[in-house]
Design a protein around this motif. Structure first.
Motif: not given
Length: 340
Positions: A209-213, A251, A253-255
């Motif tokens: 699940r990609p998101e900015p981090f 960008m 999946d930071k988790n």
């Protein structure tokens, strides 16, 4: 029951002519095989939607350059990866090229009908074995995932109650017992989470699940968490990162990335009694839309010998048995990180 035993195998022939297709047709036992002539990758896809295709034969009669092209497209776009190449002549270079492209088998003139038929039967049988193994793996993964969920729910309840209990007025002996139960429960939860992740990865059910981090902030959190759980006074944990990364957002999946880095740092903490553990970030390249960053961990721990290097990627295995008894661990952290 007899019909089930003699179930027809669906076999496609590509890049062939009418005469060559008829010749191939004559080689094969039609009580066991249903043969299809496919002109394009689209026809192969359509056939695969209707039937379980056991084998794709790529002929040489139409266009020679289409053989490798078909093979590459099949590997990228079809479920069926079982391929049999018919070469126009013996050529060691071509043979090596096709095996590099992961073809299952190949044959070249002079072609004996008995040998051709025998090889096709063997490839079909191998395809069925592979499918049976995949199905068994899927069932195992689903069972592991279900059981992990069922165990994790009451375990979270136990840990929650223990956290509340730790905040009450306990005498020294009671506090020691609660801490032991709490520590054991968290270790068990970690094991269950690892098994659940492993089952998802084996069953190809884990989605990113990609998101900015901020990679810098993420690594700082990992180091801070490791410091709070580490009870070794002679051990220093540090983050070494260039200033540029402090304000750089990526960008991804930071988790899952946190899980990988945490696994590596946790392993370093387990097997390093004194000295330091350094989590290092290096910005190799950067453009407007992309950044290439290396993440490495160095420590002053016991190290790994060259002979044992491959063992760290083995599931449920730790390279040093004496340390595996001293330090808790499932041997799943590194394999899971590699699979992610």
């Amino acid at each position: 029951r007899k019909k089930e035993m003699n179930k027809l195998a669906h076999v496609a022939v590509c890049n062939t002519t009418k005469d060559s297709f008829q010749e191939i047709n004559q080689y094969l036992d039609h009580s066991m095989i249903h043969l299809y002539k496919c002109e394009s990758i689209e026809e192969l896809k359509h056939l695969e939607e209707q039937h379980q295709v056991s084998l794709i034969i790529i002929d040489h009669q139409d266009k020679l350059d289409r053989q490798s092209f078909f093979l590459e497209e099949i590997s990228q776009e079809l479920k069926t990866q079982n391929t049999f190449i018919i070469l126009p002549k013996f050529s060691p270079e071509e043979i090596q090229d096709y095996y590099n492209l992961n073809c299952s088998d190949l044959i070249y003139p002079p072609i004996c009908s008995e040998e051709f038929s025998s090889r096709v039967k063997r490839l079909i049988a191998q395809d069925q074995i592979n499918r049976d193994l995949e199905n068994a793996l899927q069932v195992k993964s689903e069972f592991s995932a279900t059981m992990s969920h069922e165990i994790r729910t009451p375990l979270n309840g136990i840990i929650g109650i223990l956290n509340i209990l730790q905040e009450t007025n306990l005498n020294k002996r009671q506090a020691e017992l609660v801490n032991i139960i709490s520590h054991s429960s968290e270790a068990l939860l970690n094991l269950v989470n690892n098994i659940l992740d492993f089952a998802k990865l084996e069953g190809k059910q884990l989605t990113l699940r990609p998101e900015p981090f901020s990679l810098f902030s993420l690594c700082l959190q990992v180091i801070d968490l490791a410091k709070t759980s580490c009870d070794k006074d002679n051990l220093e944990l540090v983050l070494d990162a260039p200033k540029e990364l402090e304000k750089l957002f990526l960008m991804g999946d930071k988790n899952r990335l946190r899980q990988i880095i945490s696994n590596l740092v946790s392993n370093a903490v387990k097997f390093t009694d004194k000295g330091y553990i350094k989590l290092k970030l290096e910005l190799i390249e950067r453009s407007d839309k992309r950044a290439k960053i290396t993440i490495s961990i160095a420590d002053t721990g016991i190290g790994i010998s060259e002979e044992e290097n491959e063992l760290i990627f083995s599931k449920f295995t730790q390279v040093d048995n004496s340390h595996s008894r001293k330090n808790e661990g499932t041997g799943l952290g590194i394999p899971i990180s590699e699979m992610i």
